[in-house]
Design a protein around this motif. Structure first.
Motif, PDB file in Angstrom:
ATOM      1  N   VAL A 288       5.333  -3.020 -18.752  1.00 52.85           N
ATOM      2  CA  VAL A 288       4.577  -2.326 -17.711  1.00 52.85           C
ATOM      3  C   VAL A 288       3.085  -2.572 -17.891  1.00 52.85           C
ATOM      4  O   VAL A 288       2.619  -2.970 -18.959  1.00 52.85           O
ATOM      5  CB  VAL A 288       4.842  -0.799 -17.696  1.00 52.85           C
ATOM      6  N   ILE A 289       2.367  -2.304 -16.826  1.00 55.33           N
ATOM      7  CA  ILE A 289       0.910  -2.284 -16.823  1.00 55.33           C
ATOM      8  C   ILE A 289       0.541  -0.817 -16.648  1.00 55.33           C
ATOM      9  O   ILE A 289       0.852  -0.214 -15.619  1.00 55.33           O
ATOM     10  CB  ILE A 289       0.348  -3.131 -15.666  1.00 55.33           C
ATOM     11  N   GLY A 290      -0.064  -0.227 -17.658  1.00 54.42           N
ATOM     12  CA  GLY A 290      -0.412   1.185 -17.613  1.00 54.42           C
ATOM     13  C   GLY A 290      -1.879   1.375 -17.297  1.00 54.42           C
ATOM     14  O   GLY A 290      -2.735   0.696 -17.860  1.00 54.42           O
ATOM     15  N   ILE A 291      -2.163   2.267 -16.361  1.00 54.02           N
ATOM     16  CA  ILE A 291      -3.551   2.572 -16.007  1.00 54.02           C
ATOM     17  C   ILE A 291      -3.727   4.086 -15.954  1.00 54.02           C
ATOM     18  O   ILE A 291      -2.753   4.832 -15.819  1.00 54.02           O
ATOM     19  CB  ILE A 291      -3.978   1.949 -14.658  1.00 54.02           C
ATOM     20  N   ILE A 292      -4.968   4.505 -16.053  1.00 54.61           N
ATOM     21  CA  ILE A 292      -5.302   5.910 -15.847  1.00 54.61           C
ATOM     22  C   ILE A 292      -6.417   5.935 -14.805  1.00 54.61           C
ATOM     23  O   ILE A 292      -7.486   5.363 -15.010  1.00 54.61           O
ATOM     24  CB  ILE A 292      -5.747   6.588 -17.159  1.00 54.61           C
ATOM     25  N   VAL A 293      -6.122   6.564 -13.665  1.00 55.80           N
ATOM     26  CA  VAL A 293      -7.088   6.677 -12.575  1.00 55.80           C
ATOM     27  C   VAL A 293      -7.318   8.158 -12.321  1.00 55.80           C
ATOM     28  O   VAL A 293      -6.367   8.899 -12.047  1.00 55.80           O
ATOM     29  CB  VAL A 293      -6.567   5.988 -11.288  1.00 55.80           C
ATOM     30  N   LYS A 294      -8.561   8.575 -12.453  1.00 61.04           N
ATOM     31  CA  LYS A 294      -8.919   9.982 -12.238  1.00 61.04           C
ATOM     32  C   LYS A 294      -8.019  10.895 -13.066  1.00 61.04           C
ATOM     33  O   LYS A 294      -7.451  11.856 -12.567  1.00 61.04           O
ATOM     34  CB  LYS A 294      -8.841  10.331 -10.753  1.00 61.04           C
ATOM     35  N   ASP A 295      -7.866  10.567 -14.338  1.00 61.53           N
ATOM     36  CA  ASP A 295      -7.060  11.333 -15.296  1.00 61.53           C
ATOM     37  C   ASP A 295      -5.563  11.354 -14.976  1.00 61.53           C
ATOM     38  O   ASP A 295      -4.822  12.169 -15.507  1.00 61.53           O
ATOM     39  CB  ASP A 295      -7.572  12.774 -15.426  1.00 61.53           C
ATOM     40  N   GLN A 296      -5.111  10.459 -14.095  1.00 56.92           N
ATOM     41  CA  GLN A 296      -3.705  10.381 -13.733  1.00 56.92           C
ATOM     42  C   GLN A 296      -3.099   9.090 -14.294  1.00 56.92           C
ATOM     43  O   GLN A 296      -3.421   8.005 -13.826  1.00 56.92           O
ATOM     44  CB  GLN A 296      -3.537  10.411 -12.217  1.00 56.92           C
TER      45      GLN A 296
ATOM     46  N   THR B  72       0.841  -1.195   0.000  1.00 54.58           N
ATOM     47  CA  THR B  72       0.000   0.000   0.000  1.00 54.58           C
ATOM     48  C   THR B  72       0.879   1.249   0.000  1.00 54.58           C
ATOM     49  O   THR B  72       2.059   1.188   0.326  1.00 54.58           O
ATOM     50  CB  THR B  72      -0.935   0.021   1.221  1.00 54.58           C
ATOM     51  N   ASN B  73       0.294   2.347  -0.357  1.00 58.55           N
ATOM     52  CA  ASN B  73       1.004   3.627  -0.425  1.00 58.55           C
ATOM     53  C   ASN B  73       2.294   3.506  -1.234  1.00 58.55           C
ATOM     54  O   ASN B  73       3.377   3.820  -0.744  1.00 58.55           O
ATOM     55  CB  ASN B  73       1.303   4.154   0.980  1.00 58.55           C
ATOM     56  N   PRO B  74       2.190   3.044  -2.472  1.00 57.51           N
ATOM     57  CA  PRO B  74       3.402   2.866  -3.280  1.00 57.51           C
ATOM     58  C   PRO B  74       4.079   4.192  -3.580  1.00 57.51           C
ATOM     59  O   PRO B  74       3.433   5.243  -3.612  1.00 57.51           O
ATOM     60  CB  PRO B  74       2.875   2.220  -4.567  1.00 57.51           C
ATOM     61  N   LYS B  75       5.366   4.107  -3.796  1.00 52.52           N
ATOM     62  CA  LYS B  75       6.152   5.294  -4.149  1.00 52.52           C
ATOM     63  C   LYS B  75       6.200   5.395  -5.667  1.00 52.52           C
ATOM     64  O   LYS B  75       6.720   4.505  -6.339  1.00 52.52           O
ATOM     65  CB  LYS B  75       7.562   5.166  -3.584  1.00 52.52           C
TER      66      LYS B  75
ATOM     67  N   PRO C 132     -13.103  -1.244  -6.083  1.00 50.85           N
ATOM     68  CA  PRO C 132     -14.363  -1.569  -5.398  1.00 50.85           C
ATOM     69  C   PRO C 132     -15.560  -1.163  -6.259  1.00 50.85           C
ATOM     70  O   PRO C 132     -15.453  -0.299  -7.127  1.00 50.85           O
ATOM     71  CB  PRO C 132     -14.318  -0.723  -4.124  1.00 50.85           C
ATOM     72  N   LYS C 133     -16.679  -1.780  -6.001  1.00 53.38           N
ATOM     73  CA  LYS C 133     -17.889  -1.469  -6.771  1.00 53.38           C
ATOM     74  C   LYS C 133     -18.388  -0.054  -6.491  1.00 53.38           C
ATOM     75  O   LYS C 133     -18.972   0.580  -7.349  1.00 53.38           O
ATOM     76  CB  LYS C 133     -18.968  -2.503  -6.485  1.00 53.38           C
ATOM     77  N   SER C 134     -18.132   0.461  -5.290  1.00 53.33           N
ATOM     78  CA  SER C 134     -18.509   1.829  -4.945  1.00 53.33           C
ATOM     79  C   SER C 134     -17.244   2.678  -4.833  1.00 53.33           C
ATOM     80  O   SER C 134     -16.268   2.272  -4.191  1.00 53.33           O
ATOM     81  CB  SER C 134     -19.257   1.846  -3.610  1.00 53.33           C
ATOM     82  N   GLU C 135     -17.252   3.851  -5.444  1.00 58.49           N
ATOM     83  CA  GLU C 135     -16.057   4.690  -5.515  1.00 58.49           C
ATOM     84  C   GLU C 135     -15.473   5.038  -4.150  1.00 58.49           C
ATOM     85  O   GLU C 135     -14.272   5.146  -3.991  1.00 58.49           O
ATOM     86  CB  GLU C 135     -16.365   5.985  -6.278  1.00 58.49           C
ATOM     87  N   ASN C 136     -16.302   5.201  -3.127  1.00 56.38           N
ATOM     88  CA  ASN C 136     -15.804   5.618  -1.820  1.00 56.38           C
ATOM     89  C   ASN C 136     -15.340   4.461  -0.944  1.00 56.38           C
ATOM     90  O   ASN C 136     -14.829   4.683   0.147  1.00 56.38           O
ATOM     91  CB  ASN C 136     -16.856   6.443  -1.087  1.00 56.38           C
ATOM     92  N   ASP C 137     -15.512   3.220  -1.395  1.00 53.89           N
ATOM     93  CA  ASP C 137     -15.067   2.062  -0.620  1.00 53.89           C
ATOM     94  C   ASP C 137     -13.568   1.871  -0.766  1.00 53.89           C
ATOM     95  O   ASP C 137     -12.975   2.204  -1.792  1.00 53.89           O
ATOM     96  CB  ASP C 137     -15.776   0.784  -1.091  1.00 53.89           C
ATOM     97  N   GLN C 138     -12.975   1.320   0.262  1.00 55.87           N
ATOM     98  CA  GLN C 138     -11.565   0.951   0.211  1.00 55.87           C
ATOM     99  C   GLN C 138     -11.445  -0.457  -0.362  1.00 55.87           C
ATOM    100  O   GLN C 138     -12.370  -1.246  -0.297  1.00 55.87           O
ATOM    101  CB  GLN C 138     -10.945   0.984   1.614  1.00 55.87           C
TER     102      GLN C 138
ATOM    103  N   LEU D 118      -6.427   7.140  -5.204  1.00 58.33           N
ATOM    104  CA  LEU D 118      -6.192   8.454  -5.799  1.00 58.33           C
ATOM    105  C   LEU D 118      -7.524   9.174  -5.921  1.00 58.33           C
ATOM    106  O   LEU D 118      -8.468   8.644  -6.516  1.00 58.33           O
ATOM    107  CB  LEU D 118      -5.566   8.325  -7.189  1.00 58.33           C
ATOM    108  N   ASP D 119      -7.605  10.360  -5.336  1.00 60.32           N
ATOM    109  CA  ASP D 119      -8.843  11.155  -5.393  1.00 60.32           C
ATOM    110  C   ASP D 119     -10.073  10.314  -5.062  1.00 60.32           C
ATOM    111  O   ASP D 119     -11.051  10.280  -5.810  1.00 60.32           O
ATOM    112  CB  ASP D 119      -9.006  11.810  -6.761  1.00 60.32           C
ATOM    113  N   LYS D 120     -10.017   9.600  -3.968  1.00 61.54           N
ATOM    114  CA  LYS D 120     -11.103   8.758  -3.441  1.00 61.54           C
ATOM    115  C   LYS D 120     -11.385   7.498  -4.261  1.00 61.54           C
ATOM    116  O   LYS D 120     -12.347   6.795  -3.993  1.00 61.54           O
ATOM    117  CB  LYS D 120     -12.389   9.562  -3.286  1.00 61.54           C
ATOM    118  N   GLN D 121     -10.572   7.195  -5.267  1.00 64.43           N
ATOM    119  CA  GLN D 121     -10.758   5.963  -6.039  1.00 64.43           C
ATOM    120  C   GLN D 121      -9.679   4.951  -5.638  1.00 64.43           C
ATOM    121  O   GLN D 121      -8.513   5.142  -5.927  1.00 64.43           O
ATOM    122  CB  GLN D 121     -10.672   6.218  -7.541  1.00 64.43           C
ATOM    123  N   SER D 122     -10.108   3.900  -4.949  1.00 65.11           N
ATOM    124  CA  SER D 122      -9.193   2.819  -4.572  1.00 65.11           C
ATOM    125  C   SER D 122      -9.046   1.856  -5.736  1.00 65.11           C
ATOM    126  O   SER D 122      -9.986   1.644  -6.506  1.00 65.11           O
ATOM    127  CB  SER D 122      -9.724   2.055  -3.362  1.00 65.11           C
TER     128      SER D 122
END
Length: 183
Positions: A68-76, A50-53, A118-124, A97-101
């Protein structure tokens, strides 16, 4: 068809994968002590990193041809080194990132990747490595064990891209990189 990534110039071609991009697990015969044959199973429970650098491309000591495995989360955009995800205790990296686990998962034995949320954006998200059994990495989610490929895992898949670091950085110049499994 299972993807076999080869560290070569041919890998510069970008491979786009919808969700898992992996075939069903197969039994992997392994030579066991005293000439017995069977399947190599290594069941164990290890929490996700967790909390990767994340670092910039210039601070990452990887070659441009590294998978690599490339992802885009919340435009990042973020690239995750397959090499960094290949250690016994580093097959899953989890972050928010920005409440998206989300959790990036990779099995170096089958060359299978999956990115889950998670199925819900605010869930961890709480995903653990469950070892390698019956030809597949296993994940523990909510106290239950699932094959890495199991479509009934109670999480949603996130689209991702399998490519090389150089190609990802060409497409996403400002991307951050997870390239070291040592927190």
């Amino acid at each position: 068809m299972r993807l076999n990534l080869v560290h070569s110039a041919a890998l510069l071609m970008t491979l786009t994968i919808g969700t898992t991009g992996c075939e069903e697990p197969v039994e992997t015969p392994t030579k066991l002590p005293m000439g017995m044959t069977g399947t190599l199973n290594t069941p164990f429970i290890t929490p996700a990193l967790t909390n990767p650098k994340y670092v910039s491309r210039k601070d990452c000591q990887l070659n441009d041809n590294e998978p690599v495995i490339g992802i885009i989360v919340k435009d990042q955009p973020i690239a995750f080194s397959c090499k960094a995800l290949s250690g016994m205790r580093t097959h899953i990296v989890s972050d928010t990132l920005d409440k998206q686990s989300f959790a990036v998962t990779y099995c170096d034995q089958t060359d299978c990747a999956r990115v889950l949320k998670p199925k819900s954006e605010n869930d961890q998200i709480d995903v653990k490595t469950g070892g390698f059994m019956s030809g597949s990495m296993h994940l523990m989610v909510g106290g239950k064990m699932y094959s890495h490929l199991d479509k009934s895992i109670p999480l949603d898949d996130i689209e991702f891209q399998r490519t090389t670091l150089g190609e990802w950085m060409n497409q996403h110049p400002g991307s951050r990189v997870y390239c070291d499994s040592n927190p």
